[in-house]
Design an enzyme around this catalytic site. Structure first.
Site, mmCIF file in Angstrom:
data_model
loop_
_atom_site.group_PDB
_atom_site.id
_atom_site.type_symbol
_atom_site.label_atom_id
_atom_site.label_comp_id
_atom_site.label_asym_id
_atom_site.label_seq_id
_atom_site.Cartn_x
_atom_site.Cartn_y
_atom_site.Cartn_z
ATOM 1 N N THR A 110 0.856 -1.200 0.000
ATOM 2 C CA THR A 110 0.000 0.000 0.000
ATOM 3 C C THR A 110 0.887 1.245 0.000
ATOM 4 O O THR A 110 0.528 2.276 -0.571
ATOM 5 C CB THR A 110 -0.955 0.041 1.211
ATOM 6 O OG1 THR A 110 -0.200 0.172 2.405
ATOM 7 C CG2 THR A 110 -1.826 -1.206 1.280
ATOM 8 N N ARG B 286 6.698 28.526 1.914
ATOM 9 C CA ARG B 286 5.876 27.376 2.284
ATOM 10 C C ARG B 286 4.412 27.688 2.041
ATOM 11 O O ARG B 286 4.053 28.847 1.807
ATOM 12 C CB ARG B 286 6.105 27.003 3.756
ATOM 13 C CG ARG B 286 5.600 28.039 4.733
ATOM 14 C CD ARG B 286 5.654 27.577 6.201
ATOM 15 N NE ARG B 286 5.050 28.587 7.068
ATOM 16 C CZ ARG B 286 4.827 28.439 8.368
ATOM 17 N NH1 ARG B 286 5.176 27.333 8.991
ATOM 18 N NH2 ARG B 286 4.252 29.398 9.061
ATOM 19 N N HIS C 84 -0.497 21.596 8.038
ATOM 20 C CA HIS C 84 0.821 21.442 7.425
ATOM 21 C C HIS C 84 0.741 20.798 6.047
ATOM 22 O O HIS C 84 0.049 19.804 5.863
ATOM 23 C CB HIS C 84 1.720 20.591 8.324
ATOM 24 C CG HIS C 84 1.856 21.132 9.707
ATOM 25 N ND1 HIS C 84 2.404 22.371 9.972
ATOM 26 C CD2 HIS C 84 1.491 20.630 10.911
ATOM 27 C CE1 HIS C 84 2.388 22.587 11.272
ATOM 28 N NE2 HIS C 84 1.836 21.553 11.875
HETATM 29 O O1 LIG Z 1 3.675 29.607 11.777
HETATM 30 C C1 LIG Z 1 4.180 28.750 12.533
HETATM 31 N N1 LIG Z 1 4.237 28.989 13.868
HETATM 32 C C2 LIG Z 1 4.773 28.098 14.753
HETATM 33 O O2 LIG Z 1 4.806 28.349 15.992
HETATM 34 C C3 LIG Z 1 5.286 26.894 14.232
HETATM 35 N N2 LIG Z 1 5.877 25.805 14.791
HETATM 36 C C4 LIG Z 1 6.153 24.937 13.785
HETATM 37 O O3 LIG Z 1 6.698 23.805 13.950
HETATM 38 N N3 LIG Z 1 5.765 25.444 12.595
HETATM 39 C C5 LIG Z 1 5.215 26.664 12.830
HETATM 40 N N4 LIG Z 1 4.660 27.597 12.013
#
Ligand SMILES: O=c1[nH]c(=O)c2[nH]c(=O)[nH]c2[nH]1
Length: 303
Positions: A57, A176, A252
């Site tokens: 998979t 990002r 994320h």
């Molecule tokens: O905009 C973010 N703030 C965070 O406090 C944080 N912590 C993280 O791991 N990525 C991000 N991104």
């Protein structure tokens, strides 16, 4: 044998594929949830545990992401056809592939000067609008808000310069995706005077608009900074609101490592991301009109 194997299928479900293609400064987004189910000569793996006919998979997952990079995602149908054909024609024991795809539609966020946004999107499908009215015979409190307003910037977001200790593995990011599903509450300063009652409908539309525009127009160095900008934009433009509280999951999106398949996958163009589900960062905070009291509970579920 007193038992026999009936219908069976297997594969990787819910591969959250996000592809961003760049047309100069204008970005296009394809956001899919792809589930693969394969069936064929799978008796042995069930009866004896022999994996000789089993394409893992994990491989089906990799194929989905690699195909998104290599062959593009013109439409969900075309992508599904391509994948199904691949599994059935490239693996002798696989006789049937079922590819289910959900596609999430995004709309561009217009900028404050009325232009169409180039890389800021709000997911189609309405958010839920909320309100809470409290009255004890003397004092009124109206707190309104929304939840599940999903937004995404495909660029203009960085995250670097943070504290690093021995447990830190996060790589600094200079370009990002910034995405969140906004939950917000805002408290009106209306005290019950019928003459000065806000136009609640117009107010909702305006608060939502300022929130979205601030999200789209903030070049973000952290979601915390974006949160503050969204709150400040509302307070600055809407005199009827004294306090705004946000709860913002950091949804994320990770660039998929396609090096093992000889595919370069970076942010330049046609980048393929996996939209991770859990865990997620959760960024929460209140923005207040100077001199006003914070009354919205820190935990929005208490409201
Ligand atoms: O905009 C973010 N703030 C965070 O406090 C944080 N912590 C993280 O791991 N990525 C991000 N991104």
């Amino acid at each position: 044998m007193p038992t026999i194997l009936g219908q069976n299928q297997y594969g990787k479900a819910e591969n959250r594929v996000v592809k961003i293609t760049r047309d100069g400064a204008t970005h296009h987004i394809k956001d899919l949830n792809v589930s693969v189910a394969l069936s064929g000569d799978m008796e042995e793996v069930h009866y004896s545990g022999s994996n000789a006919n089993v394409l893992p998979t994990d491989t089906t997952r990799n194929t989905v992401f690699a195909f998104a990079k290599e062959h593009g995602v013109e439409s969900a149908e075309q992508f599904g056809i391509h994948l199904a054909r691949h599994f059935v024609t490239s693996q002798r024991p696989i006789h049937r592939a079922r590819i289910r795809i959900e596609e999430y539609d995004w709309e561009r966020i217009a900028t404050s000067d009325g232009r169409e946004g180039k890389h800021s999107f709000v997911r189609k499908g309405q958010e839920t609008r909320l309100t809470q009215v409290t009255y004890d015979g003397e004092t009124w409190e109206v707190v309104s808000g929304l939840k599940d307003l999903t937004v995404l910037n495909s660029t203009d977001s960085e995250f670097w310069g943070y504290v690093k200790d021995k447990y830190t593995t996060l790589k600094e990011a200079y370009d990002r995706i910034l995405a969140t599903s906004v939950s917000a509450r805002w408290r009106f300063n209306w005290t019950g005077d019928a003459e000065r009652m806000p136009d609640w409908e117009a107010s909702y539309g305006e608060v939502r608009k300022h929130l979205l525009q601030a999200f789209a127009e903030t070049y973000s160095l952290s979601l915390q900074q974006t949160l503050y900008q969204m709150g400040a934009r509302i307070i600055d433009h809407r005199g009827e609101v004294d306090e705004v509280r946000f709860s913002l999951p950091n949804s994320h999106h990770f660039l998929v490592d396609l090096e093992p398949f000889g595919l370069k996958n970076d942010t330049a163009d046609g980048a393929v991301y996996v939209a991770a589900d859990r865990p997620y960062g959760l960024i929460e905070g209140t923005v207040l009109r100077d001199g006003c009291e914070a009354r919205i509970p820190a935990d929005l579920t208490d409201l």
